[in-house]
Write a protein that holds these residues in place. Structure first.
Motif, mmCIF file in Angstrom:
data_model
loop_
_atom_site.group_PDB
_atom_site.id
_atom_site.type_symbol
_atom_site.label_atom_id
_atom_site.label_comp_id
_atom_site.label_asym_id
_atom_site.label_seq_id
_atom_site.Cartn_x
_atom_site.Cartn_y
_atom_site.Cartn_z
ATOM 1 N N GLY A 41 -8.528 41.071 76.508
ATOM 2 C CA GLY A 41 -7.931 41.917 75.667
ATOM 3 C C GLY A 41 -6.711 41.397 74.603
ATOM 4 N N GLY A 42 -6.817 40.337 74.195
ATOM 5 C CA GLY A 42 -6.111 39.369 73.477
ATOM 6 C C GLY A 42 -4.921 39.082 73.996
ATOM 7 N N HIS A 43 -4.750 38.992 75.369
ATOM 8 C CA HIS A 43 -3.524 38.534 76.075
ATOM 9 C C HIS A 43 -3.999 37.460 76.967
ATOM 10 C CE1 HIS A 43 -0.766 41.827 74.832
ATOM 11 N NE2 HIS A 43 -1.702 42.809 74.909
ATOM 12 N N THR A 44 -2.911 36.455 76.968
ATOM 13 C CA THR A 44 -3.340 35.229 77.786
ATOM 14 C C THR A 44 -3.104 35.565 79.359
ATOM 15 O OG1 THR A 44 -2.795 33.676 76.158
ATOM 16 C CG2 THR A 44 -2.481 32.946 78.245
ATOM 17 N N PHE A 45 -3.733 35.156 80.189
ATOM 18 C CA PHE A 45 -3.808 35.422 81.638
ATOM 19 C C PHE A 45 -3.746 34.290 82.376
ATOM 20 C CE2 PHE A 45 -4.438 39.764 80.204
ATOM 21 C CZ PHE A 45 -3.782 40.656 81.121
ATOM 22 N N VAL A 46 -2.949 34.081 83.538
ATOM 23 C CA VAL A 46 -2.890 32.782 84.264
ATOM 24 C C VAL A 46 -3.531 33.049 85.666
ATOM 25 C CG1 VAL A 46 -1.411 31.603 82.874
ATOM 26 C CG2 VAL A 46 -0.602 32.891 84.521
ATOM 27 N N LYS A 47 -3.976 32.027 86.551
ATOM 28 C CA LYS A 47 -4.383 32.004 87.807
ATOM 29 C C LYS A 47 -3.242 32.250 88.834
ATOM 30 C CE LYS A 47 -8.018 30.006 89.011
ATOM 31 N NZ LYS A 47 -9.043 28.928 89.584
ATOM 32 N N PHE A 48 -3.127 33.457 89.596
ATOM 33 C CA PHE A 48 -2.039 33.627 90.480
ATOM 34 C C PHE A 48 -1.625 32.499 91.514
ATOM 35 C CE2 PHE A 48 -0.073 35.992 94.071
ATOM 36 C CZ PHE A 48 1.065 36.465 93.349
ATOM 37 N N SER A 49 -2.958 32.059 92.088
ATOM 38 C CA SER A 49 -2.949 31.002 93.071
ATOM 39 C C SER A 49 -1.938 29.647 92.773
ATOM 40 C CB SER A 49 -3.958 30.672 93.652
ATOM 41 O OG SER A 49 -5.049 30.012 92.648
#
Length: 783
Positions: free
Chosen positions: A751-759
């Motif tokens: 949705g236009g936002h940067t997401f990173v892996k929680f682990s």
């Protein structure tokens, strides 16, 4: 609430029965266990079933699937008194109400069956490779199975009454045993059944008196008398006792020292005493049992086949022995254990489920080397090359060797260093090549090409060190081109064949490589196909292996469970929990890399290639013929492959799914999303949880660091009313690079936002997952 890990809604696999949830109640205790060929099952004190191991025929759950890697509840609606795992893939259970149920691959019909009732009024069931033996509550014994398996045992494909007044039974591979109420032991079957004759007998024959328990083995029979002595008889050639027996047609004493209560035999004689102590034999060179070794105490149930399993008086499960098939021991380590390991304690699997998905083939090849030269890509997309330049493989006029890397071009995503030629995939996913085209590796040219030639658009990965080039596009379609040699059917001479333009071959491909006259294609479902003679016809590809995550042609295979098998340079090495391997280097899931012989070790490694390895700090190291103890640093700031670094920016690469797991940072809830079974959180939101998040628009880089937890204003956790497993959003590839404390993270665009892996926040704290409570937590270290 928006949650994390995908949980598809369960569908009924047969009328009235549904596989149980993997969640278990704390304090669950077990009362018995049974081992089959590559799988095990256990019964709780409440009569519930657990299973683990092989499930290809539905022998665990009633519906075929991949193996269950760790013990978990199955078939929740069955209340079971006794479970019998077969030699093959058929499972039978006696329910608490006396009904006999069956599922898996039926012995008689050889067809898969869902759980169904076979007969009622049953007290006990025993099975072997070809037959089924049943003791009913009224003392009658019934027998049936494959009549072509043993003419002396199973006489019919339907249940046949054999005898009455019985109190116990045991089915061996080639014979049957029955103890009647007067403690007399009776037997029938093939070979030496214990009556002094070496021929088979189709009717039960009296063998011994005063018998407490019995066991039918592979080719032998065993009895424990009420005085605690153990006796054996059967086939001399195969018996596990050895020269203690000279005439297997009559019972012979094995031991009288251990006050035995029962014995169990698959390929050896194990003794369980009245006190519940298990003893297993040591044998000398002539296969004589010289002494017995204590293995485990306080046993209330024991069984063995391809592994050993036991339940102790505290209700816990132990396994040991061979673990090479389908996680039959219920542990991460497929090499197995010679000593008992506790695999279920207080109703909880001791070994955590493997959440890591082994997909190294989906990563971009950011560095590569061959016998001639090497190539590497930096974080800024700069291409560096080094090595020999006989055919212009370094992208310049043919010249001498270049021992020091030099920059060649920009905007590069991935590379391939072949024998005298080079390929690069640019940031726009176009494929270019230069160097030798002796075998049409570069298409129309049949000579050295000194300027980059465009071969394809929309390429995800390219493979091929020798004659044949394989390219996989962003839609997972495989294209091939290059040269081959084939025998001419008429002249019987070897002729050269060329495909000078990329030719479509097949769909759903993860990777393809060619070496030494063989082509290998790895499908996305884990199937590895193989063809010889550099064939270009899809019909020539045959199934070679299944459940494969990665491979290197003629060198190693890595299955989806992390089990690595090496050959060629790897000298038949076998390792577990492996992430990658190359030329005498084995990289484990925890970033630890060792030489194949295990003598040397390097930590914090991200990826390996031929004579090269990349560390997590972005430094590229070159070994001396795979000897990692003699490595030298070659380059810095090399791009670390990322999970989604394979498509043009803005390409849809997956889906966000609804789930049921809560996520917290230092006990404060945060919105988290399920992406391919992994947890992802929004980078920008981390500021409200005590993190410093800096954005560099020019470099398209996000730097995340742990800050002070002061004046926090966490985001509102959203509610989600969608069905678990339902699609929420599309996922897009991104060109933004994210670093956590200087180390690169996997990142995606939602949705236009940067997401990173929680682990990956385990670098700055403890990341844990509670399966029962459906919670994932990050507890950060104090700063």
């Amino acid at each position: 609430m928006l949650k994390i890990i995908s949980m598809c809604a369960a569908a009924a696999i047969f009328a009235g029965l549904i596989p149980a949830s993997a969640n278990a109640e704390e304090g669950t205790k077990f009362k018995s266990v049974s081992c089959g060929e590559g799988y095990c099952m256990a019964i709780t004190e409440e009569g519930n079933l657990w299973g683990w191991g092989k499930n290809s025929e539905g022998q665990l759950t009633g519906s075929p699937s991949q193996e269950l890697k760790f013990p978990q509840p199955v078939l929740a609606d069955l209340k079971v008194k006794q479970i019998e795992c077969g030699y093959g893939s058929m499972t039978m259970a006696v329910l608490e109400n006396g009904e006999l149920w069956e599922w898996g691959k039926d012995i008689v019909t050889n067809e898969n069956t869902v759980p169904h009732m076979v007969m009622d009024g049953v007290s006990k069931v025993e099975t072997s490779l070809y037959q089924i033996l049943v003791l009913k509550n009224d003392g009658t014994v019934w027998n049936w199975g494959r009549t072509d398996g043993n003419k002396y045992t199973a006489k019919s494909a339907e249940p046949v009454l054999i005898m009455d007044n019985a109190r116990d039974i045991s089915a061996g591979l080639v014979n049957n045993l029955v103890i009647k109420n007067g403690n007399t032991l009776w037997s029938w079957g093939d070979g030496s059944i214990g009556n002094g004759e070496h021929c088979g007998c189709a009717e039960p024959v009296l063998i011994m008196q005063d018998v407490k328990s019995c066991d039918g083995g592979c080719y032998d029979s065993y009895a424990v008398l009420y005085d605690g002595t153990v006796w054996i008889w059967g086939n001399d050639e195969y018996n596990p006792v050895g020269e203690l027996i000279y005439d297997g047609s009559l019972p012979k004493l094995v031991t009288e020292e251990y006050n035995a209560a029962e014995v169990n035999e698959f390929w050896w004689v194990n003794i369980i005493t009245e006190e519940g102590t298990l003893y297993t034999p040591n044998r000398n060179r002539v296969r004589q049992i010289t002494e017995y070794e204590k293995v485990l105490e306080n046993i209330i149930s024991y069984d063995e086949q391809t592994c050993c399993a036991a339940v102790t008086s505290d209700g816990d499960i132990y396994t040991w022995g061979v673990n090479a098939k389908n996680y039959v021991q219920g542990t991460n380590d497929l090499t197995g254990s010679h000593t008992p390991q506790k695999v279920v304690e207080d109703g909880k699997p001791v070994f955590e489920r493997l959440n890591f998905i082994y997909e190294p083939v989906s990563y971009a090849r950011t560095f590569d080397s061959s016998d001639t030269h090497g190539m590497a890509v930096t974080n800024n997309g700069e291409l560096y090359v080094w090595g020999t330049n006989k055919h212009g493989e370094l992208g310049i006029e043919p010249d001498n060797e270049y021992h020091e890397p030099f920059k060649l071009m920009d905007n590069i995503r991935s590379v391939l260093a072949g024998e005298g030629f080079s390929f690069v995939i640019k940031e726009d996913c176009s494929l270019w090549g230069w160097g030798s085209s002796r075998w049409a590796q570069l298409g129309e040219w049949d000579k050295d090409v000194l300027e980059p030639v465009k071969m394809m658009e929309n390429v995800k990965s390219v493979y091929g060190k020798e004659r044949l080039i394989n390219a996989v596009d962003i839609n997972d379609k495989l294209y091939v081109w290059g040269g081959s040699e084939k025998p001419d059917d008429e002249s019987n001479l070897v002729v050269q064949c060329f495909v000078r333009k990329p030719m479509y071959l097949m769909d759903d491909v993860a990777k393809a490589e060619s070496k030494d006259g063989y082509n290998y294609v790895l499908k996305k479902n884990g199937s590895l196909l193989m063809s010889n003679n550099y064939e270009f016809d899809v019909e020539t590809y045959k199934l070679y292996r299944t459940d494969i995550a990665d491979f290197k042609a003629n060198e190693f295979m890595l299955n989806r469970s992390g089990r690595y098998t090496g050959y060629g340079y790897q000298q038949q090495c076998i390792y577990n929990n492996v992430y990658d391997a190359n030329y005498n280097m084995v990289l484990y899931s925890d970033g630890r890399m060792t030489s194949c012989d295990g003598r040397y070790e390097v930590k914090n490694v991200a990826k390996t290639e031929y004579n090269l390895y990349l560390k997590n700090d972005g430094t590229l190291w070159k070994t001396v013929y795979g000897r990692i103890n003699e490595a030298e640093k070659l380059l810095e700031n090399i791009r670390i492959p990322k999970e989604y670094d394979r498509t043009p920016v803005g390409t849809v690469i997956g889906e966000v799914l609804s789930s049921d797991i809560d996520c917290t940072i230092d006990k404060i809830p945060i919105n988290a999303y399920n992406v391919n079974g992994h947890m992802y959180v929004r980078a920008e939101s981390l500021r409200a949880y005590g993190f410093i998040v800096d954005w560099n628009e020019k470099k398209k880089r996000v730097d995340i660091k742990r800050g002070k937890s002061l004046n926090l204003k966490p985001e509102t956790v959203l509610t989600d009313n969608k069905t678990i497993g339902e699609k929420l959003y599309d996922i897009y590839s991104t060109d933004i690079i994210v670093y956590l404390e200087g180390a690169e993270m996997d990142s995606i665009n939602i949705g236009g936002h940067t997401f990173v892996k929680f682990s990956q926040f385990s670098r700055i704290g403890d990341v844990s997952f509670d399966e029962e409570e459906r919670k994932a937590c990050l507890n950060t270290y104090e700063i």
